[in-house]
Design a protein around this motif. Structure first.
Motif, PDB file in Angstrom:
ATOM      1  N   HIS A   1       0.813  -1.210   0.000  1.00  0.00           N
ATOM      2  CA  HIS A   1       0.000   0.000   0.000  1.00  0.00           C
ATOM      3  C   HIS A   1       0.855   1.272   0.000  1.00  0.00           C
ATOM      4  O   HIS A   1       0.314   2.369  -0.125  1.00  0.00           O
ATOM      5  N   GLU A   2       2.155   1.135   0.165  1.00  0.00           N
ATOM      6  CA  GLU A   2       3.022   2.302   0.177  1.00  0.00           C
ATOM      7  C   GLU A   2       3.302   2.767  -1.249  1.00  0.00           C
ATOM      8  O   GLU A   2       3.475   1.957  -2.158  1.00  0.00           O
ATOM      9  N   ARG A   3       3.357   4.077  -1.411  1.00  0.00           N
ATOM     10  CA  ARG A   3       3.611   4.645  -2.730  1.00  0.00           C
ATOM     11  C   ARG A   3       5.078   4.489  -3.106  1.00  0.00           C
ATOM     12  O   ARG A   3       5.962   4.478  -2.245  1.00  0.00           O
ATOM     13  N   VAL A   4       5.325   4.382  -4.392  1.00  0.00           N
ATOM     14  CA  VAL A   4       6.694   4.312  -4.916  1.00  0.00           C
ATOM     15  C   VAL A   4       7.210   5.735  -5.081  1.00  0.00           C
ATOM     16  O   VAL A   4       6.539   6.585  -5.660  1.00  0.00           O
ATOM     17  N   SER A   5       8.412   5.987  -4.589  1.00  0.00           N
ATOM     18  CA  SER A   5       8.971   7.340  -4.645  1.00  0.00           C
ATOM     19  C   SER A   5       9.646   7.602  -5.985  1.00  0.00           C
ATOM     20  O   SER A   5       9.991   6.680  -6.731  1.00  0.00           O
ATOM     21  N   ASP A   6       9.881   8.885  -6.270  1.00  0.00           N
ATOM     22  CA  ASP A   6      10.613   9.254  -7.482  1.00  0.00           C
ATOM     23  C   ASP A   6      12.028   8.688  -7.452  1.00  0.00           C
ATOM     24  O   ASP A   6      12.585   8.321  -8.496  1.00  0.00           O
ATOM     25  N   GLU A   7      12.612   8.609  -6.263  1.00  0.00           N
ATOM     26  CA  GLU A   7      13.960   8.061  -6.132  1.00  0.00           C
ATOM     27  C   GLU A   7      13.979   6.579  -6.511  1.00  0.00           C
ATOM     28  O   GLU A   7      14.939   6.098  -7.141  1.00  0.00           O
ATOM     29  N   GLN A   8      12.942   5.854  -6.124  1.00  0.00           N
ATOM     30  CA  GLN A   8      12.873   4.440  -6.499  1.00  0.00           C
ATOM     31  C   GLN A   8      12.687   4.257  -8.005  1.00  0.00           C
ATOM     32  O   GLN A   8      13.251   3.342  -8.605  1.00  0.00           O
ATOM     33  N   LEU A   9      11.921   5.148  -8.615  1.00  0.00           N
ATOM     34  CA  LEU A   9      11.760   5.081 -10.071  1.00  0.00           C
ATOM     35  C   LEU A   9      13.079   5.404 -10.773  1.00  0.00           C
ATOM     36  O   LEU A   9      13.397   4.816 -11.804  1.00  0.00           O
ATOM     37  N   ALA A  10      13.860   6.332 -10.207  1.00  0.00           N
ATOM     38  CA  ALA A  10      15.163   6.649 -10.781  1.00  0.00           C
ATOM     39  C   ALA A  10      16.108   5.453 -10.667  1.00  0.00           C
ATOM     40  O   ALA A  10      16.892   5.169 -11.587  1.00  0.00           O
ATOM     41  N   GLU A  11      16.026   4.727  -9.563  1.00  0.00           N
ATOM     42  CA  GLU A  11      16.856   3.535  -9.394  1.00  0.00           C
ATOM     43  C   GLU A  11      16.459   2.459 -10.409  1.00  0.00           C
ATOM     44  O   GLU A  11      17.313   1.755 -10.958  1.00  0.00           O
ATOM     45  N   GLN A  12      15.170   2.350 -10.677  1.00  0.00           N
ATOM     46  CA  GLN A  12      14.692   1.393 -11.679  1.00  0.00           C
ATOM     47  C   GLN A  12      15.273   1.706 -13.057  1.00  0.00           C
ATOM     48  O   GLN A  12      15.761   0.810 -13.762  1.00  0.00           O
ATOM     49  N   LEU A  13      15.247   2.977 -13.441  1.00  0.00           N
ATOM     50  CA  LEU A  13      15.795   3.367 -14.735  1.00  0.00           C
ATOM     51  C   LEU A  13      17.295   3.109 -14.796  1.00  0.00           C
ATOM     52  O   LEU A  13      17.814   2.602 -15.799  1.00  0.00           O
ATOM     53  N   SER A  14      18.003   3.421 -13.721  1.00  0.00           N
ATOM     54  CA  SER A  14      19.444   3.178 -13.676  1.00  0.00           C
ATOM     55  C   SER A  14      19.749   1.692 -13.819  1.00  0.00           C
ATOM     56  O   SER A  14      20.697   1.296 -14.523  1.00  0.00           O
ATOM     57  N   TYR A  15      18.946   0.865 -13.182  1.00  0.00           N
ATOM     58  CA  TYR A  15      19.134  -0.580 -13.281  1.00  0.00           C
ATOM     59  C   TYR A  15      19.037  -1.051 -14.724  1.00  0.00           C
ATOM     60  O   TYR A  15      19.894  -1.815 -15.206  1.00  0.00           O
ATOM     61  N   TYR A  16      18.021  -0.601 -15.443  1.00  0.00           N
ATOM     62  CA  TYR A  16      17.858  -1.062 -16.811  1.00  0.00           C
ATOM     63  C   TYR A  16      18.955  -0.523 -17.724  1.00  0.00           C
ATOM     64  O   TYR A  16      19.361  -1.200 -18.677  1.00  0.00           O
ATOM     65  N   SER A  17      19.452   0.654 -17.457  1.00  0.00           N
ATOM     66  CA  SER A  17      20.582   1.161 -18.235  1.00  0.00           C
ATOM     67  C   SER A  17      21.816   0.303 -18.017  1.00  0.00           C
ATOM     68  O   SER A  17      22.549  -0.023 -18.963  1.00  0.00           O
ATOM     69  N   ARG A  18      22.049  -0.104 -16.774  1.00  0.00           N
ATOM     70  CA  ARG A  18      23.199  -0.949 -16.468  1.00  0.00           C
ATOM     71  C   ARG A  18      23.022  -2.370 -16.985  1.00  0.00           C
ATOM     72  O   ARG A  18      24.003  -3.065 -17.268  1.00  0.00           O
ATOM     73  N   ARG A  19      21.785  -2.800 -17.134  1.00  0.00           N
ATOM     74  CA  ARG A  19      21.505  -4.163 -17.552  1.00  0.00           C
ATOM     75  C   ARG A  19      21.425  -4.307 -19.068  1.00  0.00           C
ATOM     76  O   ARG A  19      21.306  -5.429 -19.591  1.00  0.00           O
ATOM     77  N   ALA A  20      21.518  -3.209 -19.797  1.00  0.00           N
ATOM     78  CA  ALA A  20      21.254  -3.235 -21.242  1.00  0.00           C
ATOM     79  C   ALA A  20      22.061  -4.305 -21.967  1.00  0.00           C
ATOM     80  O   ALA A  20      21.528  -5.036 -22.811  1.00  0.00           O
ATOM     81  N   GLY A  21      23.341  -4.418 -21.670  1.00  0.00           N
ATOM     82  CA  GLY A  21      24.195  -5.356 -22.384  1.00  0.00           C
ATOM     83  C   GLY A  21      23.916  -6.813 -22.084  1.00  0.00           C
ATOM     84  O   GLY A  21      24.326  -7.694 -22.842  1.00  0.00           O
ATOM     85  N   GLU A  22      23.210  -7.089 -20.990  1.00  0.00           N
ATOM     86  CA  GLU A  22      22.928  -8.472 -20.613  1.00  0.00           C
ATOM     87  C   GLU A  22      21.433  -8.805 -20.659  1.00  0.00           C
ATOM     88  O   GLU A  22      21.038  -9.935 -20.378  1.00  0.00           O
ATOM     89  N   TYR A  23      20.614  -7.831 -21.039  1.00  0.00           N
ATOM     90  CA  TYR A  23      19.162  -8.014 -20.998  1.00  0.00           C
ATOM     91  C   TYR A  23      18.696  -9.174 -21.877  1.00  0.00           C
ATOM     92  O   TYR A  23      17.829  -9.963 -21.488  1.00  0.00           O
ATOM     93  N   ASN A  24      19.277  -9.290 -23.056  1.00  0.00           N
ATOM     94  CA  ASN A  24      18.820 -10.318 -23.986  1.00  0.00           C
ATOM     95  C   ASN A  24      19.140 -11.735 -23.528  1.00  0.00           C
ATOM     96  O   ASN A  24      18.573 -12.702 -24.048  1.00  0.00           O
ATOM     97  N   ASP A  25      20.057 -11.888 -22.548  1.00  0.00           N
ATOM     98  CA  ASP A  25      20.283 -13.209 -21.979  1.00  0.00           C
ATOM     99  C   ASP A  25      18.984 -13.749 -21.379  1.00  0.00           C
ATOM    100  O   ASP A  25      18.693 -14.941 -21.475  1.00  0.00           O
ATOM    101  N   TRP A  26      18.225 -12.845 -20.743  1.00  0.00           N
ATOM    102  CA  TRP A  26      16.936 -13.239 -20.161  1.00  0.00           C
ATOM    103  C   TRP A  26      15.951 -13.664 -21.251  1.00  0.00           C
ATOM    104  O   TRP A  26      15.347 -14.733 -21.174  1.00  0.00           O
TER     105      TRP A  26
END
Length: 237
Positions: A4-29
């Motif tokens: 029930h807790e809201r997601v913060s802007d900081e958490q959304l920024a961490e999500q975006l950073s994660y996907y940027s760092r994962r770009a080179g390995e994403y297709n393994d999934w």
């Protein structure tokens, strides 16, 4: 964090950073390589069920002008690009789009933007988002669909695909709490992302509030997808 807790802007920024760092390995999934190789039998289920969702996309009339949200490395873009007169890709990650083979095609336009704030005065024949809706916080689901509805021309179509809850057993998942999931990169670093498994009722309800009629289906064990048109529009597959 409870559900029930809201997601913060900081958490959304961490999500975006994660996907940027994962770009080179994403297709393994997606291709079931490395840590994601579950053996011949389980991989066959993955590819069969992803094929069911791809067939549903193929059956949908997308029109000429297609918008794809969060296209990432292009596993779904490559199926959209041959069908569109113009394809617009909007993603928050430069690194992800750098791996997208559709991004360099002459009729494909790319925009780097935060999908939680991006807007457009343009209208599209269809809006597609693959493995994105689960990263939308619950408190933003209604407003997300409202924006999707505002981007559609009359009769425009919507298609999405995403994980079913079995995804929590994926080898890169380090923990789950409320609306969030902790993921592990190949480097061993971890990051927390938003990961919600919406019910069909939650999705069709939010879409209906935005004037979109949606039918949501499951492929079996792994994926959920929805194919729809606005109430005034063309038939969906």
């Amino acid at each position: 964090m409870t559900s029930h807790e809201r997601v913060s802007d900081e958490q959304l920024a961490e999500q975006l950073s994660y996907y940027s760092r994962r770009a080179g390995e994403y297709n393994d999934w997606w291709l079931r390589r490395g840590a994601f190789d579950q053996g011949e039998s389980e991989n066959a289920v993955w590819f069969h069920e992803s094929g069911v969702a791809l067939d549903a996309l193929a059956a949908l009339d997308l029109g000429d002008d297609v918008l794809e949200l969060a296209p990432g490395t292009g596993n779904w873009s490559v199926h959209l690009a041959p069908r569109a007169t113009r394809l617009t890709l909007v993603d928050g990650s430069v690194e992800m789009l750098a791996h997208n083979p559709a991004a360099g095609q002459p009729h494909v336009r790319t925009e780097i933007a935060d999908l939680f704030t991006w807007d457009s005065a343009e209208r599209f024949d269809s809006v597609v988002f693959a493995f994105w809706i689960s990263h939308v916080p619950r408190e933003r689901l209604a407003s997300f669909f409202a924006r999707v509805g505002s981007w559609l021309r009359p009769g425009g179509a919507v298609f999405f695909v995403d994980d079913l809850p079995r995804a929590v057993t994926s080898p890169h998942v380090a923990g789950v709490a409320g609306q969030t999931m902790t993921r592990r990169l190949n480097s061993g670093d971890t990051a927390t992302i938003v990961k919600n498994f919406f019910t069909a009722g939650e999705l069709t309800g939010a879409a209906a509030a935005a004037g979109i009629t949606m039918s949501v289906h499951e492929t079996g064990r792994l994926f959920q997808y929805g194919a729809t048109v606005t109430a005034a529009g063309r038939g969906a597959g």
